[in-house]
Scaffold this motif. Structure first.
Motif, PDB file in Angstrom:
ATOM      1  N   UNK A  20      -6.190  10.266  10.140  1.00 53.98           N
ATOM      2  CA  UNK A  20      -4.848   9.880  10.582  1.00 53.98           C
ATOM      3  C   UNK A  20      -4.423  10.713  11.791  1.00 53.98           C
ATOM      4  N   UNK A  21      -4.707  11.998  11.753  1.00 54.25           N
ATOM      5  CA  UNK A  21      -4.340  12.867  12.870  1.00 54.25           C
ATOM      6  C   UNK A  21      -5.153  12.565  14.121  1.00 54.25           C
ATOM      7  N   UNK A  22      -6.420  12.251  13.967  1.00 54.47           N
ATOM      8  CA  UNK A  22      -7.270  11.968  15.125  1.00 54.47           C
ATOM      9  C   UNK A  22      -6.941  10.617  15.760  1.00 54.47           C
ATOM     10  N   UNK A  23      -6.686   9.616  14.941  1.00 57.52           N
ATOM     11  CA  UNK A  23      -6.502   8.255  15.457  1.00 57.52           C
ATOM     12  C   UNK A  23      -5.049   7.884  15.723  1.00 57.52           C
ATOM     13  N   UNK A  24      -4.124   8.624  15.178  1.00 59.92           N
ATOM     14  CA  UNK A  24      -2.693   8.286  15.234  1.00 59.92           C
ATOM     15  C   UNK A  24      -2.402   6.920  14.629  1.00 59.92           C
ATOM     16  N   UNK A  25      -3.266   6.483  13.728  1.00 64.12           N
ATOM     17  CA  UNK A  25      -3.071   5.216  13.019  1.00 64.12           C
ATOM     18  C   UNK A  25      -2.640   5.515  11.589  1.00 64.12           C
ATOM     19  N   UNK A  26      -1.476   5.029  11.180  1.00 60.65           N
ATOM     20  CA  UNK A  26      -1.026   5.284   9.809  1.00 60.65           C
ATOM     21  C   UNK A  26      -1.895   4.562   8.781  1.00 60.65           C
ATOM     22  N   UNK A  27      -1.895   5.072   7.571  1.00 61.67           N
ATOM     23  CA  UNK A  27      -2.629   4.466   6.466  1.00 61.67           C
ATOM     24  C   UNK A  27      -1.657   4.243   5.319  1.00 61.67           C
ATOM     25  N   UNK A  28      -1.672   3.034   4.774  1.00 61.67           N
ATOM     26  CA  UNK A  28      -0.852   2.732   3.607  1.00 61.67           C
ATOM     27  C   UNK A  28      -1.619   3.130   2.359  1.00 61.67           C
ATOM     28  N   UNK A  29      -0.980   3.905   1.517  1.00 57.98           N
ATOM     29  CA  UNK A  29      -1.568   4.290   0.240  1.00 57.98           C
ATOM     30  C   UNK A  29      -0.896   3.442  -0.828  1.00 57.98           C
ATOM     31  N   UNK A  30      -1.701   2.636  -1.503  1.00 61.36           N
ATOM     32  CA  UNK A  30      -1.161   1.668  -2.454  1.00 61.36           C
ATOM     33  C   UNK A  30      -1.340   2.134  -3.896  1.00 61.36           C
ATOM     34  N   UNK A  31      -0.468   1.629  -4.751  1.00 62.72           N
ATOM     35  CA  UNK A  31      -0.631   1.847  -6.192  1.00 62.72           C
ATOM     36  C   UNK A  31      -0.383   0.538  -6.916  1.00 62.72           C
TER      37      UNK A  31
END
Length: 79
Positions: A20-31
């Motif tokens: 996330x820090x390298x790409x500046x692309x957010x990630x959704x964490x699902x439950x």
């Protein structure tokens, strides 16, 4: 936006944070309860906070846009 289950995220959290820090692309964490979260890098979060703050000041957006036009006009007068 990329999504990953909370179980998989837990297993490789260090790797996900680095990505996330390298790409500046957010990630959704699902439950499985439908209450998801979004992981973003600290620098991106600070940029979002700054943008929100500047947009909360009346007239600031217009002032920034106007100053960009002035700078372009100023530079072109020296050509």
């Amino acid at each position: 936006m990329t999504s990953i289950s909370i179980t998989k995220a837990r297993a490789k959290l260090n790797q996900i944070v680095s990505e996330v820090n390298e790409s500046s692309q957010p990630i959704t964490i699902t439950n499985n309860r439908g209450k998801n979260a979004v992981l973003i890098g600290e620098e991106d979060w600070k940029a979002i906070q700054e943008t929100l703050y500047l947009n909360s000041i009346p007239g600031m957006s217009q002032s920034i846009l106007a100053s960009k036009e002035e700078e372009i006009s100023y530079r072109s007068s020296f050509k």
